[in-house]
Write a protein that holds these residues in place. Sequence first.
Motif, PDB file in Angstrom:
ATOM      1  N   VAL A   1      -4.845  12.146  -3.101  1.00 15.17           N
ATOM      2  CA  VAL A   1      -5.555  12.678  -4.276  1.00 15.17           C
ATOM      3  C   VAL A   1      -6.851  13.402  -3.911  1.00 15.17           C
TER       4      VAL A   1
ATOM      5  N   SER B   1       0.837  -1.202   0.000  1.00 17.18           N
ATOM      6  CA  SER B   1       0.000   0.000   0.000  1.00 17.18           C
ATOM      7  C   SER B   1       0.872   1.252   0.000  1.00 17.18           C
TER       8      SER B   1
ATOM      9  N   ALA C   1      -5.193  -0.296  -2.775  1.00 16.69           N
ATOM     10  CA  ALA C   1      -4.716   1.088  -2.897  1.00 16.69           C
ATOM     11  C   ALA C   1      -4.891   1.588  -4.327  1.00 16.69           C
TER      12      ALA C   1
ATOM     13  N   SER D   1      -8.623   2.310  -4.872  1.00  9.38           N
ATOM     14  CA  SER D   1      -9.137   3.507  -4.195  1.00  9.38           C
ATOM     15  C   SER D   1      -8.518   4.783  -4.742  1.00  9.38           C
ATOM     16  N   ALA D   2      -7.365   4.678  -5.401  1.00  8.33           N
ATOM     17  CA  ALA D   2      -6.777   5.874  -6.001  1.00  8.33           C
ATOM     18  C   ALA D   2      -7.351   6.145  -7.382  1.00  8.33           C
TER      19      ALA D   2
ATOM     20  N   HIS E   1       0.534   4.385  -2.664  1.00 11.57           N
ATOM     21  CA  HIS E   1       0.231   5.730  -2.158  1.00 11.57           C
ATOM     22  C   HIS E   1       1.398   6.676  -2.369  1.00 11.57           C
TER      23      HIS E   1
ATOM     24  N   SER F   1      -3.797   7.719  -0.007  1.00 10.53           N
ATOM     25  CA  SER F   1      -3.721   8.548  -1.204  1.00 10.53           C
ATOM     26  C   SER F   1      -4.207   9.954  -0.869  1.00 10.53           C
TER      27      SER F   1
ATOM     28  N   VAL G   1       1.553   7.733  -6.108  1.00 10.92           N
ATOM     29  CA  VAL G   1       0.343   8.502  -6.404  1.00 10.92           C
ATOM     30  C   VAL G   1       0.444   9.887  -5.773  1.00 10.92           C
ATOM     31  N   ASN G   2       0.924   9.935  -4.550  1.00  9.48           N
ATOM     32  CA  ASN G   2       1.034  11.221  -3.868  1.00  9.48           C
ATOM     33  C   ASN G   2       2.079  12.124  -4.511  1.00  9.48           C
TER      34      ASN G   2
END
Lengths: 378, 104, 353
Positions: C217, C87, C132, C135-136, C91, C215, C94-95
Amino acid sequence: MKYLSEYRDAGIIRGLVERIRREATRRWVLMEVCGGQTHTIVKQGLDEMLGEAVEMIHGPGCPVCVTPLEQIDKALLLAQDPSVIFTSFGDMLRVPGSECDLQQVRARGGQVRVVYSPLDALELAIRNPDRHIVFFAVGFETTAPANAMAVWRARELGVPNFSVLVSHVTVPPAMTAILEAPDNRVQGFLAAGHVCTVMGWKEYEPIAERYRVPIVVTGFEPVDILEGIHLAVQQLESGRHEVENQYVRSVRRDGTVPARSLVEQVFHLVDRKWRGIGEIPRSGLGLRPEFADFDAEFRFGLRELAVDEPAECRAGDVLRGKIKPFECPAFGTLCTPERPLGAPMVSSEGACAAYFNYGRMRRAVNRGALSPVASESR
Amino acid sequence: MCLGIPGRVVARRDDRGLPMGVVDFGGVRRECCLAYVADEVAEGDFVIVHVGFAISKVDEAEARRTYEVLRELSQLDELDWMREVAEQGLGAIGPGSAPAGGGA
Amino acid sequence: MATASLANGLVCPAPHAASDRVQLGHGSGGKMSAALLRDRFLPLFDNPVLRQLGDGAVVPVPTGEIAVSTDTFVVSPIEFPGGNIGSLAVHGTVNDLAMMGARPRYLSAGFVLEEGLPFDVLDRVVAAMAEAVRSAGIILVTGDTKVVERGRAEGLYVNTTGVGIMDARFRPRPDGVRPGDVLLVSGPIARHGMAIMSAREGIAFEAQIESDSASLVPLVERLREHVGSDVRALRDPTRGGVASALNELAAASGVGVVIEERAVRIPGPVAAACEMLGLDPLYVANEGVLVAFVAPAAAPRALAALRSHPLGAEAEIAGRAVPDHAGLVALRTLAGSTRVVDMLPGDQLPRIC
């Protein structure tokens, strides 16, 4: 956190600062012995708040800073031994030896591990019977009971693959050495609250008497330190020189007797070299001969190493309060937190590191909006 | 020496003859050696812990007494300070600008 | 258990076809590799691009610019309270894309597995990654797996590379901070680093501390919508904590930063754990927090935008950029004094002194 957070109360801090500033009729020079106290002073900006009332000289109460170069070099030797897992408190990992430090040894493949407690190191030895675990037993009298217990238990449980590399120092001889120096300016001391938790304060009474200096046993939170300073200033203003206890919630005159008792059974007083200061007789603790099996120097046949410290490093003068860190020619140039010459620049509460960070702000603000010196960047 | 923090003893146990205990530090719990305070300390008492060893029992009565003295003094000081500030017509100045009473 | 069979080809010694651990053969590119992929990875990430199993992925992108970010995750222990390396790896990348103002779209994942890694651990890591990713709102489009001998990877390392779509009207930049800009911190700090510490051998302690790995986002989307180009800079304070992130922004932008101690939120157990180990929470890693500098007039809007999402419920205005002491970050303590918060030369280490 109870018995911690309330000693950070901003109102009480300001109140104590006010009182000290009002009551000091001249600028008194005090020394806080312990690195943890230095940390609080610098982190909370207490000396900034006290202004002209008190000058705080940061004492040599940082076992990291005063561990002699020879002991660091022995640690590095042991850590490079493939059969050894070398364990240590985190503080020691970046202290420079003659060639490198423990972190660099780890980078080159040495087994170096940080532990929180000496008992964790012993546990590691029990769980890894095919390796030899050495623990770097560093510290003042506060840590001696913990290190003593690790050795005691190792013998009790019959753990054959565990030993300690000892570099313990004791406070009173260091205070005396500072007071004996001809150019000493220290007029009063904040004694180390956790050293005295273990040892009590009896051994400071002859020092206060002989050198006519107030000694206030002080804790580590901002309120503790300011209260300790306040008590010291009050003594100085009234011409007294006694041992007083500020840290009443933890310290009693006799200390913690069972702890002292085990320390006396496992360790004895030895002459100890203090990095940057030199040898102070009977200022260190060494393992008693009957525990030789748990003494890493004995187990690994480490000869007496004689090591010269870098010529440019003035750590000794800083630790004794003779010069301020920024008066050292190497400060901020040859010697920075990234490339330290001596331990006071490594340890987060070493005086040099403290000044490096805090002092930069002062100088930058005084000069106006100026970009930081290149050597200070990452 | 240095890093010792206060925690509350929440459990005691014996580890092969060595008195150990679980100490709670504001929500974090760790096993600590209680050998040096074994005779003085019971569940619910506070101890000062350094590198996993309790080195003293916190004297809660003394702590309360001295803290109260400090708090009173600081409140008197705060009033003094505020009066000075008012007298000098300086208004809201100084570190953090004075709140009404003790902070935190 | 294994029965050597000709279905695996004539191999000597015959491999254990069924075992509970990763073996070197799983990285060889042969049947074992294919089985690993088919049974343990593909079902969780299934999407049309991945199903093609090409050497790489072909994906559509709109005109304009794309953002690319890569990160390799080597955290130890690989499982910790509140998450695992899987995860974290999703994350984290993505971050990083979100901090540039990009909308994350695609992800690749490269694994280095240690021989002997138990499959149930691998399955948990992969499951966490898949969740992850879902959900992103992104898809995993390609990946790679290697296996190394025992002792060479601490269980598992993973690299993720992400691609996101840039928005011309929303370009937070490290050098975008101006004197007077307001600093916001989106939530309580130091949770991730202390969650890791609590699981580390030789240090371990019990605490209600979970990693905040998440995340960011949704928070960035709210800032994009309600604050837009008044967001000057964004950063997720991972390694080195808030202190390091602010130092980097101060240096890049040539401004000073003042942060107020009383505005920094630290959960009780996290603060207690830091006290125990002698660590400064400002330097401890976060994985679900962002710091933002916004134009002064936009600060109340930005705060409201962050607080309107659960991840930002405890957002605070925490300081500002100043023209003085360019490149230095200063902390105003609770007691009212000021001190420098510098970059650390290396990792913060537990101390006794």
